[in-house]
Design an enzyme around this catalytic site. Sequence first.
Site, PDB file in Angstrom:
ATOM      1  N   GLU A  95       0.886  -1.173   0.000  1.00 34.04           N
ATOM      2  CA  GLU A  95       0.000   0.000   0.000  1.00 34.04           C
ATOM      3  C   GLU A  95       0.911   1.207   0.000  1.00 34.04           C
ATOM      4  O   GLU A  95       1.509   1.547   1.010  1.00 34.04           O
ATOM      5  CB  GLU A  95      -0.917  -0.052   1.223  1.00 34.04           C
ATOM      6  CG  GLU A  95      -2.111   0.880   1.143  1.00 34.04           C
ATOM      7  CD  GLU A  95      -1.783   2.268   1.679  1.00 34.04           C
ATOM      8  OE1 GLU A  95      -1.364   3.131   0.869  1.00 34.04           O
ATOM      9  OE2 GLU A  95      -1.940   2.479   2.882  1.00 34.04           O
ATOM     10  N   CYS A 118      -2.408   8.798   3.565  1.00 34.26           N
ATOM     11  CA  CYS A 118      -2.112   8.289   2.219  1.00 34.26           C
ATOM     12  C   CYS A 118      -3.273   8.519   1.268  1.00 34.26           C
ATOM     13  O   CYS A 118      -3.085   8.565   0.048  1.00 34.26           O
ATOM     14  CB  CYS A 118      -1.752   6.814   2.278  1.00 34.26           C
ATOM     15  SG  CYS A 118      -3.065   5.741   2.927  1.00 34.26           S
TER      16      CYS A 118
END
Length: 462
Positions: free
Chosen positions: A208, A242
């Site tokens: 990720e 993020c």
Amino acid sequence: MQNSYKTIKQAYQASPFPDFNERKGWLQQLKKLIIENEEMIIEAIDKDFTGRATFETQIAEIYPSVKAIKHAENNLSTWMKPEKRKVSIWFQPSKAKVIYQPLGVAGLVVPWNYPLYMSVAPLVCALAAGNRSMLKLSEFTPNFSELFATLVEKYFSKEVITVINGGPEVGAEFTALPFDHILFTGSNRVGKMVMKAASENLTPVTLELGGKSPTIIDENYSIDDAAQKIMFGKLLNAGQTCLAPDYVFLPKGKEQDFIDACKKAAQKYHPNWNGENYTAINSDKQFERQEALLQDAIDKGGEIVYLNNDAAEKTDGRKMSPALIIQSLESMLIRKEEIFGPLLPIVTYQNLDEVIEYVNNNPRPLALYFFSKNKANINKVLTHTISGGVTLNDVILHVSQETLPFGGVGNSGMGHYHGYDGFKTFSKAKSVFKQSALAGTRLMYPPYSKFAKFLYKIMRGS
């Protein structure tokens, strides 16, 4: 570290398929760890950031962590059941099924921006799937990392979960261990290093990696509504997320409306920018990086609009003044690099096709946000762009849905986790075919008879 790995690996080998009660017990113990130590966790994270609002940690870390555990608890028995699969008519009355088997020992590399949730979210999936886990926590959250290691040692056997702390050298040693699966959350640069290390052991990885998540406001969508939601997502954790909106596509001519709406929303959320409700940038290194991005934009002719007040006064310490960069240029670093702070470039457009073309000509993002009431435009954006996930008419919230897979694509990562998709990521889907005593497959054994060849023609079809 090697000894810790051997201990936890041996525990897996001694009990390779924990039953429902054992897995549920692990999940309940993890939930207990969080709830019983909520105040200490909040305090540790606040110290690491030198200023993180209590409610922000509760709503962005405590709540989603507990929610993920409860979701796994409530669905675990269903996830663990073998899945019956159909068998071709030519193999009847045989049976087929898929059983989900623990992989073994999972290695989880945790970032600094949401240290609790980014520890717990993958850990829940790994434990639900029956795996033992080792976690490498970030050196940039030393207070939390030390606390979490102590709590894990108190609430769990070292044969179930082990926490490792240290800097980059420790991280390199960690990812070189022969784990059965590695999940890494962090930068694209380090992600490549993790994948390279994992390849030496042929260890599968879930990455990720974040990236530049575009936010698109359709021509007829309310600027006020979009600005309120974008500002909430951008200012959460001071943009150190993020999934934070990384740049905004705005219909040409609506720049001032958007500026005014963003100022109004930002000042409503944080009337006192030096107060306890606005999070500080995590470290001096990160703060200096934010300032460098801003200065580069200024040097290249960017118009900077500060949102905290009209005088453009900056905040104290590492609490950085949020700002819009109007008419940003592709040459600016702020348009090339993931921002991870409270700075938001604006790009104006005249038609949706040019927006789609721009998105598709850049690395695939972890998230895409589209504010629109136009069904045709929504369908076009969804089907003509690729991103890890999408939230429509808001930002970030798709990550909070345990029933949706979460993960990147291309430059923003690979693989999925959360909920059932996470359970499957940390499981081996084992195919099982059970032959029947009445099976007719013997008819196809050699020597091949005329009847067998006749059956083949029927089986093949025209």
